[in-house]
Design an enzyme around this catalytic site. Structure first.
Site, PDB file in Angstrom:
ATOM      1  N   HIS A   1      44.256  38.966  47.240  1.00  0.00           N
ATOM      2  CA  HIS A   1      44.394  40.545  47.413  1.00  0.00           C
ATOM      3  C   HIS A   1      43.616  40.776  48.543  1.00  0.00           C
ATOM      4  O   HIS A   1      43.987  41.692  49.173  1.00  0.00           O
ATOM      5  CB  HIS A   1      43.598  41.109  46.206  1.00  0.00           C
ATOM      6  CG  HIS A   1      44.793  41.041  45.027  1.00  0.00           C
ATOM      7  ND1 HIS A   1      45.965  41.591  44.781  1.00  0.00           N
ATOM      8  CD2 HIS A   1      44.431  40.778  43.719  1.00  0.00           C
ATOM      9  CE1 HIS A   1      46.623  41.543  43.762  1.00  0.00           C
ATOM     10  NE2 HIS A   1      45.673  40.858  42.824  1.00  0.00           N
TER      11      HIS A   1
ATOM     12  N   HIS B   1      45.561  40.481  51.913  1.00  0.00           N
ATOM     13  CA  HIS B   1      46.227  41.642  51.897  1.00  0.00           C
ATOM     14  C   HIS B   1      45.806  43.008  52.562  1.00  0.00           C
ATOM     15  O   HIS B   1      46.197  43.527  53.258  1.00  0.00           O
ATOM     16  CB  HIS B   1      46.950  41.772  50.432  1.00  0.00           C
ATOM     17  CG  HIS B   1      48.138  42.484  50.589  1.00  0.00           C
ATOM     18  ND1 HIS B   1      48.972  42.814  49.285  1.00  0.00           N
ATOM     19  CD2 HIS B   1      49.188  42.829  51.567  1.00  0.00           C
ATOM     20  CE1 HIS B   1      50.025  43.236  49.732  1.00  0.00           C
ATOM     21  NE2 HIS B   1      50.233  43.468  50.982  1.00  0.00           N
TER      22      HIS B   1
ATOM     23  N   HIS C   1      42.661  34.043  43.325  1.00  0.00           N
ATOM     24  CA  HIS C   1      43.653  35.199  43.226  1.00  0.00           C
ATOM     25  C   HIS C   1      42.963  36.491  44.017  1.00  0.00           C
ATOM     26  O   HIS C   1      43.544  37.075  44.703  1.00  0.00           O
ATOM     27  CB  HIS C   1      43.503  35.467  41.860  1.00  0.00           C
ATOM     28  CG  HIS C   1      44.405  36.597  41.373  1.00  0.00           C
ATOM     29  ND1 HIS C   1      45.730  36.262  40.958  1.00  0.00           N
ATOM     30  CD2 HIS C   1      44.149  37.902  41.159  1.00  0.00           C
ATOM     31  CE1 HIS C   1      46.316  37.556  40.780  1.00  0.00           C
ATOM     32  NE2 HIS C   1      45.394  38.378  40.760  1.00  0.00           N
ATOM     33  N   GLU C   2      41.833  36.761  43.898  1.00  0.00           N
ATOM     34  CA  GLU C   2      41.016  37.959  44.382  1.00  0.00           C
ATOM     35  C   GLU C   2      41.095  37.975  45.779  1.00  0.00           C
ATOM     36  O   GLU C   2      41.205  38.965  46.632  1.00  0.00           O
ATOM     37  CB  GLU C   2      39.667  38.066  43.702  1.00  0.00           C
ATOM     38  CG  GLU C   2      39.844  38.331  42.167  1.00  0.00           C
ATOM     39  CD  GLU C   2      40.734  39.614  41.738  1.00  0.00           C
ATOM     40  OE1 GLU C   2      41.207  40.647  42.508  1.00  0.00           O
ATOM     41  OE2 GLU C   2      41.311  39.279  40.310  1.00  0.00           O
TER      42      GLU C   2
HETATM   43 ZN   LIG Z   1      45.837  40.534  40.810  1.00  0.00          ZN
END
Ligand SMILES: [Zn+2]
Length: 679
Positions: free
Chosen positions: A471, A474, A467-468
């Site tokens: 990010h 991105h 998940h991290e």
């Molecule tokens: Zn998040």
């Protein structure tokens, strides 16, 4: 003073000077960089030339650069490696920073120039990104009342003051009510079912108050295990009712009037600024755009998920009946869900951990990033860091071009806050032909290695890392011109797309085969375990979906319906009406959700609760595209980079998404993933 924060570390490739930093460097650096940022703003407002996009909008976006960088270093440290002194400095500098941003927001001369450019936007030749930036800068003022006359401005200030007081009061009441209650247990039999760890915590709580036995409170770490595992049904009922009655007991900590007042004032505030409702105001800067869209999204999902939820509920009712439960109540939900889950899956989290050695998972996520996006991660020890445990990497693309610095900080320690997050020490932007690359960091609190065992992650920690990392991608792959539109600077209900998308690879055999190997035997993870993980992840997903939708719809009822809030007299009645389509359990008359709905009445999530489900719909829909084309399909991955990851907030999220996916997202992929399709 030789202040490393004010030296030339702002060159494109120079990383933050952590090792030279002393606490005494921060305040002077803040003072000097605020003064510098102010001078940059003055330069814009005092410019004798007519306002243009370049001398006003662009100049504004690039102003305050040093201040931004010093702020990110400081506040990132305050989260990941803090101490009393840093916290004290944070208290001191925070008002300086909010004063500074208020000064900009209320700067009428600056707004006049921005507005002049904005009003002539039809005649200007601007790129799409520039149009977005212009719109963003203008709205930054307009949405804060810059277009209002003096009277209306005063009114707005008055409303804001009242609202912030009421939110504070809401939170204080809720806290007081949460703290005012405890369940004191002296007979150990009554705790039957509760895991040892939770029992020990309850005993510790009792001890701290010089009491015998065990104390259960309404704080989540105490409340949740009790409701999930304790066999004693009447005690579960007592505790659940106490939890649901918080700030709804007609005493001095009651939140009913506060809820009504907040709703009224937010409505009034929105009207004053020219919006139909508070939700219209909030959603203007969201991917969903309007309350109507949120409602149709929620209702569509509701219609599709409800049959599955009812089916699951029946299954739960049948299961509980064997225990002699004739009417399944709210306080039975978590308990029987857990019991049924254990019976059906018996997934032993401990048995999974040997397959997820941290080093292997890191290699795995890098390999996946390489297969998808051609990125290379090279461990580099020469990059300065704030703690010896931090890992540092240089990220390059297939041409060997430098893409980003990547920091990873995995283990808990004193001075680091809980949870996991991604952040950046330097944003990406382009100016004068130079593409300044970002410095991205992820911070987690994973299981630490011991003397005899390496760090072995739970499956939950594995998905957190993915998940991290999503990010982080991105941030790393950002490729915009303007810093305020770069990387994760996107609308709220769009920002979780890359992170949640990446989590999907954790459930795919093709991906797990790359890294999920037993740390001692090197044996790949057995597929039946993987199937079990998948199935248990979507267990009772229909009921969960209805629950999330009920909160989102309640939020929308309070903030998005155009009937004037003046007509709402009873919080409970209004809430019950809003819940009508989503409730599976009988209502509890003495309980109320809204009076303790801190997300929307205390924190900043008002008109935003729907985002949780929205983000799931997005990531499932996007991953469906990868599944259709191959989960390591480079072309699909490139489309994702070109249209989403590199684009930040340069265009409306729906436009970007459609360009990637070829269509608007819909809930089918999510329903399929969660096994909710009704046949
Ligand atoms: Zn998040």
């Amino acid at each position: 003073m030789n202040n490393p924060l004010l030296q030339k570390f702002n060159t494109p490739h120079t990383t933050s000077p952590f090792s030279q930093l002393k606490n005494e460097h921060f305040k002077p650096a803040f003072q000097e960089s605020i003064a510098k940022a102010k001078a940059e703003i003055d330069q814009i407002t005092k410019n004798v030339e007519a306002p243009t996009f370049e001398n006003t909008i662009e100049a504004l976006d690039f102003s305050g650069y040093t201040l931004d960088r010093i702020s990110s270093i400081f506040f990132n440290l305050n989260s990941a490696e803090t101490n009393d002194e840093i916290q004290k400095i944070a208290q001191e500098v925070s008002p300086w920073l909010s004063d500074f941003s208020n000064d900009i927001r209320l700067n009428e001369q600056l707004f006049k120039r921005v507005k002049t450019v904005y009003d002539s936007r039809e005649e200007l030749v601007l790129s799409t990104e520039q149009k977005t930036l212009l719109d963003k800068k203008y709205k930054g003022f307009a949405r804060n009342g810059a277009n209002l006359n003096e009277n209306a401005k005063n009114k707005l200030r008055e409303l804001d003051k009242k609202l912030s007081k009421l939110s504070l009061q809401f939170g204080e009441n809720l806290l007081a009510e949460t703290n005012a209650y405890e369940l004191h247990i002296t007979d150990e039999h009554q705790l039957k079912g509760l895991p040892e760890g939770a029992k020990e915590a309850a005993q510790l709580l009792a001890k701290q108050q010089d009491k015998d036995g065990w104390v259960i409170t309404l704080d989540y770490p105490s409340y949740v295990p009790f409701m999930t595992y304790t066999e004693n049904r009447s005690l579960r009922e007592t505790l659940a009712k106490a939890f649901g009655a918080r700030a709804f007991q007609n005493n001095e900590h009651d939140n009913q009037l506060i809820v009504l007042d907040i709703v009224k004032l937010r409505y009034e505030r929105a009207n004053l600024l020219g919006y139909k409702t508070h939700a219209h105001f909030v959603l203007e800067e969201r991917m969903a755009e309007t309350p109507e869209k949120v409602l149709s999204f929620s209702n569509e999902l509701l219609a599709k998920a409800k049959p599955a939820a009812e089916r699951e509920f029946k299954q739960l009712v049948k299961f509980a009946k064997k225990d002699g439960i004739d009417q399944l109540e709210k306080w039975d939900g978590a308990y029987y869900s857990e019991k049924l889950k254990k019976k059906l899956f018996d997934l032993d989290q401990e048995a999974l951990k040997p397959y997820f050695k941290l080093e292997n998972v890191i290699e795995g996520v890098f390999t996946i990033a390489n297969k998808l996006f051609d990125l290379q991660f090279k461990a580099v020890t020469t990059i300065d860091k704030y703690h010896e445990e931090v890992l540092t990497y240089e990220v390059t693309n297939s041409n060997g071009d430098f893409i980003s610095v990547f920091y990873a900080d995995f283990f808990p320690r004193k001075g680091k806050r809980n949870g996991a997050w991604m952040t950046s020490y330097k944003s990406q932007w382009q100016k004068d032909g130079e593409n300044s690359r970002p410095h991205i960091s992820i911070v987690c609190n994973f299981t630490k290695p011991t003397e005899t065992k390496p760090s072995l992650l739970t499956f939950n920690e594995v998905t957190t890392l993915f998940h991290e990392f999503g990010h982080a991608l991105h941030g790393m792959l950002a490729n915009t011109t303007y810093p305020s539109l770069s990387g994760t600077s996107v609308y709220w209900d769009f920002v979780e797309l890359p992170s949640q998308l990446l989590e999907n690879w954790c459930y795919e055999k093709e991906a797990l085969d790359l890294f999920a190997r037993h740390y001692e035997t090197n044996e790949p993870i057995p597929m039946d375990l993987v199937e079990k993980i998948k199935d248990s992840a979507s267990f009772l997903e229909g009921i969960q979906t209805l629950r999330q939708l009920s909160f989102g719809l309640l939020d929308m009822s309070w903030h998005g319906t155009s009937e004037s809030p003046e007509t709402i007299k009873s919080v409970k009645e209004y809430e019950t009406k809003s819940f009508a389509e989503t409730q599976l359990y009988p209502d509890v008359a003495e309980n109320c959700m809204s009076t303790s709905f801190a997300h929307i009445f205390q924190g900043g999530y008002s008109s935003g609760y729907y985002s949780y489900k929205w983000a799931e719909v997005l990531d499932a829909d996007a991953f469906e595209y990868f599944k259709e084309t191959g989960i390591f399909n480079k072309k699909t991955a490139k489309e994702f980079v070109d249209n989403v990851l590199s684009q930040g907030g340069t265009e409306k999220p729906m436009t970007l998404y459609k360009r990637f996916r070829g269509k608007e997202p819909n809930a089918d992929a999510l329903l399929k993933r969660a096994g909710l399709f009704t046949k």
